[in-house]
Design a protein around this motif. Structure first.
Motif, PDB file in Angstrom:
ATOM      1  N   ASP A   1      -6.246  -7.362   1.432  1.00  0.00           N
ATOM      2  CA  ASP A   1      -6.717  -6.294   0.549  1.00  0.00           C
ATOM      3  C   ASP A   1      -7.632  -6.803  -0.557  1.00  0.00           C
ATOM      4  N   VAL A   2      -7.279  -7.970  -1.125  1.00  0.00           N
ATOM      5  CA  VAL A   2      -8.008  -8.494  -2.274  1.00  0.00           C
ATOM      6  C   VAL A   2      -8.177  -9.998  -2.098  1.00  0.00           C
TER       7      VAL A   2
ATOM      8  N   ILE B   1      -5.622  -4.994  -9.718  1.00  0.00           N
ATOM      9  CA  ILE B   1      -6.959  -5.382 -10.194  1.00  0.00           C
ATOM     10  C   ILE B   1      -7.008  -5.401 -11.721  1.00  0.00           C
TER      11      ILE B   1
ATOM     12  N   HIS C   1     -12.449  -9.492  -5.313  1.00  0.00           N
ATOM     13  CA  HIS C   1     -13.122  -8.679  -4.290  1.00  0.00           C
ATOM     14  C   HIS C   1     -12.073  -7.899  -3.520  1.00  0.00           C
ATOM     15  N   THR C   2     -12.380  -6.659  -3.179  1.00  0.00           N
ATOM     16  CA  THR C   2     -11.477  -5.873  -2.335  1.00  0.00           C
ATOM     17  C   THR C   2     -12.064  -5.787  -0.928  1.00  0.00           C
TER      18      THR C   2
ATOM     19  N   PHE D   1      -3.644  -0.937  -5.833  1.00  0.00           N
ATOM     20  CA  PHE D   1      -4.949  -1.564  -6.066  1.00  0.00           C
ATOM     21  C   PHE D   1      -5.305  -1.536  -7.551  1.00  0.00           C
TER      22      PHE D   1
ATOM     23  N   LYS E   1       0.809  -1.215   0.000  1.00  0.00           N
ATOM     24  CA  LYS E   1       0.000   0.000   0.000  1.00  0.00           C
ATOM     25  C   LYS E   1       0.849   1.275   0.000  1.00  0.00           C
TER      26      LYS E   1
END
Length: 152
Positions: free
Chosen positions: A105-106, A85, A98-99, A81, A75
């Motif tokens: 996180d995912v 993704i 999915h977050t 992210f 992060k």
């Protein structure tokens, strides 16, 4: 949009039998077919009813391994992210992304034909995704409850 009892009746019937022809759905809701279609369209426009989709039994097609990966991202990277993704969505065997808030996180759901196929996906596609700091794999053993039907 305000959902009334007739809308709820339509939604309950759609959940119970999504293959109902419009005439049967309308009859069960106490409406004409055109009035029922208009209500469904209004619910679709409001984002309440998203339409129908095919539910495929992947195991019957030879995809016998389902693994859920809980991924923690770096992060400190501003695009962690977004980059992750964007690339994860390109992997055909990833069926869900999915977050979350928190340590994980995912979450990815990965379908594979067998363990050798999963290992190949993991080594060549998952591990090459950007900004990963940690991955935890959970292999699905059985599905106890699998439904999207909720009381309406």
């Amino acid at each position: 949009m305000r959902v009334d009892e007739i809308d709820r009746k339509i939604l309950r019937q759609m959940q119970a039998d999504p293959d109902l022809p419009m005439s049967a759905l309308a009859n069960r809701a106490g409406l004409t077919s055109s009035a029922c279609a208009r209500r469904l369209e209004k619910m679709r426009e409001a984002g309440i009813y998203r339409g129908q989709q095919a539910v495929i039994n992947w195991a019957a097609l030879g995809y016998n391994v389902e693994v859920y990966l809980r991924v923690t991202l770096d992060k400190t990277q501003p695009r962690a992210f977004d980059d992750f993704i964007e690339e994860a969505r390109k992997i055909p065997e990833v069926s869900e992304v999915h977050t979350f808030l928190g340590r994980v996180d995912v979450r990815l759901a990965v379908l594979a034909r067998d363990m050798a196929h999963y290992q190949e996906i993991y080594k060549t596609r998952i591990l090459t995704l950007p900004h990963i700091t940690d991955i935890e794999a959970l292999m699905r053993v059985s599905s106890i409850k699998d439904t999207e039907i909720l009381p309406v």
